[in-house]
Design a protein around this motif. Structure first.
Motif, PDB file in Angstrom:
ATOM      1  N   GLU A  89       0.817  -1.131   0.250  1.00 30.16           N
ATOM      2  CA  GLU A  89       0.459  -0.143   0.197  1.00 30.16           C
ATOM      3  C   GLU A  89       0.901   0.979   0.208  1.00 30.16           C
ATOM      4  O   GLU A  89       0.309   2.746   0.244  1.00 30.16           O
ATOM      5  CB  GLU A  89      -1.437  -0.197   1.983  1.00 30.16           C
ATOM      6  CG  GLU A  89       0.113   0.264   2.252  1.00 30.16           C
ATOM      7  CD  GLU A  89       0.166  -1.117   3.350  1.00 30.16           C
ATOM      8  OE1 GLU A  89       0.423  -1.153   4.294  1.00 30.16           O
ATOM      9  OE2 GLU A  89      -0.180  -2.141   2.145  1.00 30.16           O
ATOM     10  N   GLN A  90       2.278   1.002   0.410  1.00 30.43           N
ATOM     11  CA  GLN A  90       2.871   2.833   0.394  1.00 30.43           C
ATOM     12  C   GLN A  90       3.405   2.904  -1.310  1.00 30.43           C
ATOM     13  O   GLN A  90       4.226   3.376  -1.476  1.00 30.43           O
ATOM     14  CB  GLN A  90       4.217   1.718   1.021  1.00 30.43           C
ATOM     15  CG  GLN A  90       3.729   2.465   2.711  1.00 30.43           C
ATOM     16  CD  GLN A  90       4.663   1.611   4.093  1.00 30.43           C
ATOM     17  OE1 GLN A  90       5.726   0.759   3.567  1.00 30.43           O
ATOM     18  NE2 GLN A  90       4.748   2.027   4.896  1.00 30.43           N
ATOM     19  N   LEU A  91       3.589   1.214  -2.075  1.00 28.47           N
ATOM     20  CA  LEU A  91       4.342   1.747  -3.064  1.00 28.47           C
ATOM     21  C   LEU A  91       3.402   2.683  -4.275  1.00 28.47           C
ATOM     22  O   LEU A  91       5.008   3.650  -5.142  1.00 28.47           O
ATOM     23  CB  LEU A  91       4.170   0.622  -3.923  1.00 28.47           C
ATOM     24  CG  LEU A  91       4.922  -1.110  -4.070  1.00 28.47           C
ATOM     25  CD1 LEU A  91       4.470  -1.644  -4.604  1.00 28.47           C
ATOM     26  CD2 LEU A  91       6.432  -0.861  -3.490  1.00 28.47           C
ATOM     27  N   PRO A  92       2.311   3.316  -4.163  1.00 29.21           N
ATOM     28  CA  PRO A  92       2.087   4.494  -4.820  1.00 29.21           C
ATOM     29  C   PRO A  92       3.232   5.097  -4.850  1.00 29.21           C
ATOM     30  O   PRO A  92       2.999   6.535  -5.237  1.00 29.21           O
ATOM     31  CB  PRO A  92       0.479   4.392  -4.378  1.00 29.21           C
ATOM     32  CG  PRO A  92       0.211   3.325  -4.649  1.00 29.21           C
ATOM     33  CD  PRO A  92       1.339   2.615  -3.595  1.00 29.21           C
ATOM     34  N   PHE A  93       3.197   5.888  -3.650  1.00 30.29           N
ATOM     35  CA  PHE A  93       3.796   7.112  -2.129  1.00 30.29           C
ATOM     36  C   PHE A  93       5.627   7.092  -2.861  1.00 30.29           C
ATOM     37  O   PHE A  93       5.214   8.049  -2.903  1.00 30.29           O
ATOM     38  CB  PHE A  93       2.591   6.978  -0.449  1.00 30.29           C
ATOM     39  CG  PHE A  93       1.720   7.019  -0.596  1.00 30.29           C
ATOM     40  CD1 PHE A  93       0.924   7.952  -0.955  1.00 30.29           C
ATOM     41  CD2 PHE A  93       0.992   6.082  -0.004  1.00 30.29           C
ATOM     42  CE1 PHE A  93      -0.105   7.790  -0.783  1.00 30.29           C
ATOM     43  CE2 PHE A  93      -0.252   5.956   0.263  1.00 30.29           C
ATOM     44  CZ  PHE A  93      -0.942   7.246  -0.512  1.00 30.29           C
ATOM     45  N   CYS A  94       5.566   6.049  -2.242  1.00 31.18           N
ATOM     46  CA  CYS A  94       7.451   6.415  -2.870  1.00 31.18           C
ATOM     47  C   CYS A  94       7.964   5.414  -3.659  1.00 31.18           C
ATOM     48  O   CYS A  94       9.128   5.410  -3.653  1.00 31.18           O
ATOM     49  CB  CYS A  94       7.577   5.658  -0.808  1.00 31.18           C
ATOM     50  SG  CYS A  94       7.414   3.617  -0.537  1.00 31.18           S
ATOM     51  N   GLY A  95       7.332   3.914  -4.194  1.00 30.01           N
ATOM     52  CA  GLY A  95       7.668   3.535  -5.162  1.00 30.01           C
ATOM     53  C   GLY A  95       8.368   2.348  -4.949  1.00 30.01           C
ATOM     54  O   GLY A  95       8.413   1.865  -3.601  1.00 30.01           O
ATOM     55  N   ASP A  96       9.121   1.469  -5.270  1.00 29.80           N
ATOM     56  CA  ASP A  96      10.199   0.664  -5.065  1.00 29.80           C
ATOM     57  C   ASP A  96      11.494   1.367  -5.279  1.00 29.80           C
ATOM     58  O   ASP A  96      12.175   2.100  -6.014  1.00 29.80           O
ATOM     59  CB  ASP A  96       9.462  -0.512  -5.399  1.00 29.80           C
ATOM     60  CG  ASP A  96      10.081  -0.497  -7.425  1.00 29.80           C
ATOM     61  OD1 ASP A  96      10.460   0.339  -7.986  1.00 29.80           O
ATOM     62  OD2 ASP A  96       9.407  -1.575  -7.971  1.00 29.80           O
ATOM     63  N   MET A  97      12.728   0.002  -4.589  1.00 34.53           N
ATOM     64  CA  MET A  97      13.775   0.087  -4.845  1.00 34.53           C
ATOM     65  C   MET A  97      14.019  -0.145  -6.153  1.00 34.53           C
ATOM     66  O   MET A  97      15.246   0.894  -6.795  1.00 34.53           O
ATOM     67  CB  MET A  97      14.348  -0.835  -3.410  1.00 34.53           C
ATOM     68  CG  MET A  97      14.750  -0.529  -2.658  1.00 34.53           C
ATOM     69  SD  MET A  97      15.486   1.176  -2.286  1.00 34.53           S
ATOM     70  CE  MET A  97      17.288   1.018  -2.548  1.00 34.53           C
ATOM     71  N   TYR A  98      13.735  -0.408  -7.633  1.00 29.61           N
ATOM     72  CA  TYR A  98      14.248  -0.538  -8.449  1.00 29.61           C
ATOM     73  C   TYR A  98      14.149   0.560  -8.660  1.00 29.61           C
ATOM     74  O   TYR A  98      15.089   0.947  -9.979  1.00 29.61           O
ATOM     75  CB  TYR A  98      13.474  -2.060  -8.721  1.00 29.61           C
ATOM     76  CG  TYR A  98      14.017  -2.290 -10.399  1.00 29.61           C
ATOM     77  CD1 TYR A  98      14.702  -2.070 -10.666  1.00 29.61           C
ATOM     78  CD2 TYR A  98      13.429  -1.329 -11.489  1.00 29.61           C
ATOM     79  CE1 TYR A  98      15.902  -2.517 -12.501  1.00 29.61           C
ATOM     80  CE2 TYR A  98      13.177  -1.261 -12.532  1.00 29.61           C
ATOM     81  CZ  TYR A  98      14.746  -2.022 -12.920  1.00 29.61           C
ATOM     82  OH  TYR A  98      14.612  -2.364 -14.833  1.00 29.61           O
ATOM     83  N   CYS A  99      13.060   1.376  -8.967  1.00 28.41           N
ATOM     84  CA  CYS A  99      12.743   2.608  -9.746  1.00 28.41           C
ATOM     85  C   CYS A  99      13.971   3.403  -8.542  1.00 28.41           C
ATOM     86  O   CYS A  99      14.439   4.119  -9.786  1.00 28.41           O
ATOM     87  CB  CYS A  99      11.541   2.827  -9.648  1.00 28.41           C
ATOM     88  SG  CYS A  99      10.314   1.887 -10.252  1.00 28.41           S
ATOM     89  N   ALA A 100      13.940   3.653  -7.800  1.00 24.26           N
ATOM     90  CA  ALA A 100      14.780   4.961  -6.896  1.00 24.26           C
ATOM     91  C   ALA A 100      15.818   4.419  -7.122  1.00 24.26           C
ATOM     92  O   ALA A 100      17.129   5.100  -8.186  1.00 24.26           O
ATOM     93  CB  ALA A 100      14.796   4.342  -5.173  1.00 24.26           C
TER      94      ALA A 100
END
Length: 169
Positions: A27-38
């Motif tokens: 549920e946090q993914l839409p807000f902060c994204g994931d490590m792959y994208c970061a």
């Protein structure tokens, strides 16, 4: 437990691998994204305007974030600020104070990285109640500005060095 904020490039190969395994709750993914994208935004096209940091707890990465400066600032940011992005505390480590610890150490790391900045800024979705509470509780100030973001309405928060009036920026 000892915590410290370390620039991504200073991590060992093992710590980089551990950092790449940081996961947030779905549920946090839409807000902060994931490590792959970061990590992709940090490593795919390196820029002096993007810096990655990992929060180490006893030398193990438990959180990650990006800071951005020109030419990589988002449209809502002041040119004299650095902006916080992709702030992620590993889901297996949440609730242990690592988010708060990271935010307490962050201003020092940011000013050491870019001494010319006058403030830190971030944009947080108004529906992300946990993040709003964390940031406000750590001393960030709601600028009163809101705009339509990719998920919902976003609030702009500031951390002003020297704790001056954030409206002076």
């Amino acid at each position: 437990m000892q915590t410290r904020l370390v620039a991504y490039e200073a991590l060992t190969a093992v710590q980089r691998q551990q950092a790449s395994a940081i996961e947030v709750h779905p549920e946090q993914l839409p807000f902060c994204g994931d490590m792959y994208c970061a990590l992709n935004s940090l490593l795919a096209k390196p820029s002096p305007g993007v810096k990655g940091f990992a929060l180490l707890a006893d030398d193990i990465p438990v959180a990650f974030l990006l800071l951005k400066r020109p030419p990589c600032l988002p449209h809502w940011a002041d040119a004299h600020s650095a902006t916080l992005h992709a702030f992620q505390v590993d889901r297996r480590q949440q609730g242990r104070g690592f988010g708060k610890a990271c935010l307490q150490i962050l201003p020092t790391a940011a000013i050491e990285t870019w001494p010319q900045i006058k403030a830190l800024e971030l944009s947080v979705d108004t529906d992300n109640v946990a993040a709003m509470g964390l940031y406000l509780g750590a001393g960030w100030v709601d600028s009163g500005e809101a705009y339509k973001g990719r998920v919902g309405y976003e609030r702009k928060l500031k951390w002003v060095f020297g704790r001056g009036d954030p409206s002076l920026l």
